[in-house]
Design an enzyme around this catalytic site. Structure first.
Site, PDB file in Angstrom:
ATOM      1  CE  LYS A  13      -2.378  -0.660   3.740  1.00  0.00           C
ATOM      2  NZ  LYS A  13      -1.901  -1.974   4.171  1.00  0.00           N
ATOM      3  NE  ARG A  88      -4.665  -0.912   9.665  1.00  0.00           N
ATOM      4  CZ  ARG A  88      -3.632  -0.445   8.963  1.00  0.00           C
ATOM      5  NH1 ARG A  88      -3.618   0.791   8.535  1.00  0.00           N
ATOM      6  NH2 ARG A  88      -2.626  -1.237   8.691  1.00  0.00           N
ATOM      7  NE  ARG A 127       7.047  -3.098   5.727  1.00  0.00           N
ATOM      8  CZ  ARG A 127       5.732  -2.894   5.752  1.00  0.00           C
ATOM      9  NH1 ARG A 127       5.096  -2.487   4.681  1.00  0.00           N
ATOM     10  NH2 ARG A 127       5.055  -3.144   6.851  1.00  0.00           N
ATOM     11  NE  ARG A 161       6.060  -0.698   9.877  1.00  0.00           N
ATOM     12  CZ  ARG A 161       4.912  -0.691   9.196  1.00  0.00           C
ATOM     13  NH1 ARG A 161       4.834  -0.075   8.036  1.00  0.00           N
ATOM     14  NH2 ARG A 161       3.844  -1.301   9.659  1.00  0.00           N
ATOM     15  NE  ARG A 172       1.441  -4.955  10.796  1.00  0.00           N
ATOM     16  CZ  ARG A 172       2.584  -4.831  10.123  1.00  0.00           C
ATOM     17  NH1 ARG A 172       3.707  -5.344  10.610  1.00  0.00           N
ATOM     18  NH2 ARG A 172       2.614  -4.195   8.995  1.00  0.00           N
TER      19      ARG A 172
HETATM   20  P1  ADP Z   1       0.608  -1.935   7.419  1.00  0.00           P
HETATM   21  O1  ADP Z   1      -0.408  -1.550   6.406  1.00  0.00           O
HETATM   22  O2  ADP Z   1       1.813  -2.580   6.831  1.00  0.00           O
HETATM   23  O3  ADP Z   1       0.024  -2.712   8.560  1.00  0.00           O
HETATM   24  P2  ADP Z   1       0.622   0.737   8.574  1.00  0.00           P
HETATM   25  O4  ADP Z   1       1.790   1.611   8.690  1.00  0.00           O
HETATM   26  O5  ADP Z   1      -0.504   1.174   7.728  1.00  0.00           O
HETATM   27  O6  ADP Z   1       1.233  -0.640   8.062  1.00  0.00           O
HETATM   28  O7  ADP Z   1       0.027   0.421  10.024  1.00  0.00           O
HETATM   29  C1  ADP Z   1       0.837  -0.033  11.070  1.00  0.00           C
HETATM   30  C2  ADP Z   1       0.060  -0.038  12.385  1.00  0.00           C
HETATM   31  O8  ADP Z   1      -0.435   1.289  12.665  1.00  0.00           O
HETATM   32  C3  ADP Z   1      -1.192  -0.913  12.425  1.00  0.00           C
HETATM   33  O9  ADP Z   1      -0.886  -2.261  12.699  1.00  0.00           O
HETATM   34  C4  ADP Z   1      -1.969  -0.213  13.561  1.00  0.00           C
HETATM   35  O10 ADP Z   1      -1.435  -0.541  14.822  1.00  0.00           O
HETATM   36  C5  ADP Z   1      -1.692   1.252  13.330  1.00  0.00           C
HETATM   37  N1  ADP Z   1      -2.711   1.890  12.467  1.00  0.00           N
HETATM   38  C6  ADP Z   1      -2.496   2.437  11.245  1.00  0.00           C
HETATM   39  N2  ADP Z   1      -3.648   2.938  10.728  1.00  0.00           N
HETATM   40  C7  ADP Z   1      -4.607   2.689  11.664  1.00  0.00           C
HETATM   41  C8  ADP Z   1      -6.009   2.933  11.728  1.00  0.00           C
HETATM   42  N3  ADP Z   1      -6.676   3.543  10.730  1.00  0.00           N
HETATM   43  N4  ADP Z   1      -6.679   2.548  12.852  1.00  0.00           N
HETATM   44  C9  ADP Z   1      -6.038   1.951  13.843  1.00  0.00           C
HETATM   45  N5  ADP Z   1      -4.732   1.666  13.853  1.00  0.00           N
HETATM   46  C10 ADP Z   1      -4.012   2.031  12.771  1.00  0.00           C
END
Ligand code: ADP
Length: 228
Positions: A13, A88, A127, A161, A172
């Site tokens: 993404k 999400r 990654r 990360r 996740r």
């Molecule tokens: P990925 O898509 O690889 O999981 P992100 O950077 O989008 O990576 O998200 C990493 C973490 O950030 C998620 O596992 C969650 O803990 C938090 N997070 C990101 N966006 C949201 C959201 N919209 N609502 C709740 N938690 C979020």
């Protein structure tokens, strides 16, 4: 143009969002990146979200929604935005509906990046992200930096990360299937044509071409070709 990019962790993404946003001249808004900035600055919010992120769990909605509200209120979102990682879950989707309705605007497209779970684990293990600009993402095998550990784009330090360990990635993924996949139904129920599912497999440029085609912005300019 107002776009959403939805997909499991490791679907690419962030990689695609940066490219699509640049192509469309709209801001790329990643809730994950906004949270990580707070963690880096050591803010109170950063400490709170860090616990959830490291555990592979969603950050509580009140916090996420407040941060997003604030970001979408900035004037650079006037021509549109690309949201990466929000909404999400259904509550966040409802919130976004409210924000859009209040400004009399609507989404143009929801892109759903699809990838098998088995592929995700390998992608995430390899990654590496740049500390200076988190839009600069590499993979030790599939998209290696020219010099190991150093960002090819800006020379920043590359790191893994904390939430990219295998156990956390599996958590996740489970959260994605349980909470985020239903968000697609939220949009499909509203408007059948809004959601396009794209395969996230293959080279970055190919996936990008699929995304651009899905929103009617294929790289090949056909506007000058007469249809008769
Ligand atoms: P990925 O898509 O690889 O999981 P992100 O950077 O989008 O990576 O998200 C990493 C973490 O950030 C998620 O596992 C969650 O803990 C938090 N997070 C990101 N966006 C949201 C959201 N919209 N609502 C709740 N938690 C979020």
């Amino acid at each position: 143009m107002r776009l959403l990019l939805i997909g499991p962790p490791g679907a690419g993404k962030g990689t695609q969002a940066v490219r699509l946003a640049a192509h469309l001249s709209i801001p790329h808004i990643s809730t994950g990146d906004l949270f990580r900035e707070h963690m880096d600055r050591g803010t109170e919010l950063g400490q709170l979200v860090g616990t959830h992120m490291r555990a592979g769990l969603l950050v509580p909605d009140e916090v996420t929604i407040e941060l997003l509200d604030e970001r979408l209120a900035r004037p650079d979102t006037e021509p549109g935005f690309l949201l990466d990682g929000f909404p999400r879950n259904r509550a966040q989707a409802n919130e976004l509906d409210g924000i859009l309705a209040a400004s009399g605007s609507r989404l143009d497209a929801v892109l759903d990046l699809e990838i098998p779970d088995a592929e995700v684990v390998g992608r995430i293990a390899g990654r590496r992200v740049c500390r200076q600009d988190r839009g600069h993402v590499f993979h030790v095998e599939h998209n290696p930096p020219r010099v190991a550990g150093t960002c090819t784009i800006c020379g920043g330090e590359l790191y893994q990360r904390e939430d990219d360990s295998e156990a956390t990635v599996r958590r996740r993924l489970a959260v994605h299937h349980r909470e985020t996949a239903p968000v697609l139904d939220h949009y499909r129920d509203r408007d059948r044509g809004l959601v396009t599912t794209l395969s996230a497999l293959g080279p970055v440029e190919e996936v990008l071409a699929r995304g651009l085609a899905a929103i009617g912005r294929s790289r090949v300019d056909v506007s000058g070709i007469a249809s008769h």
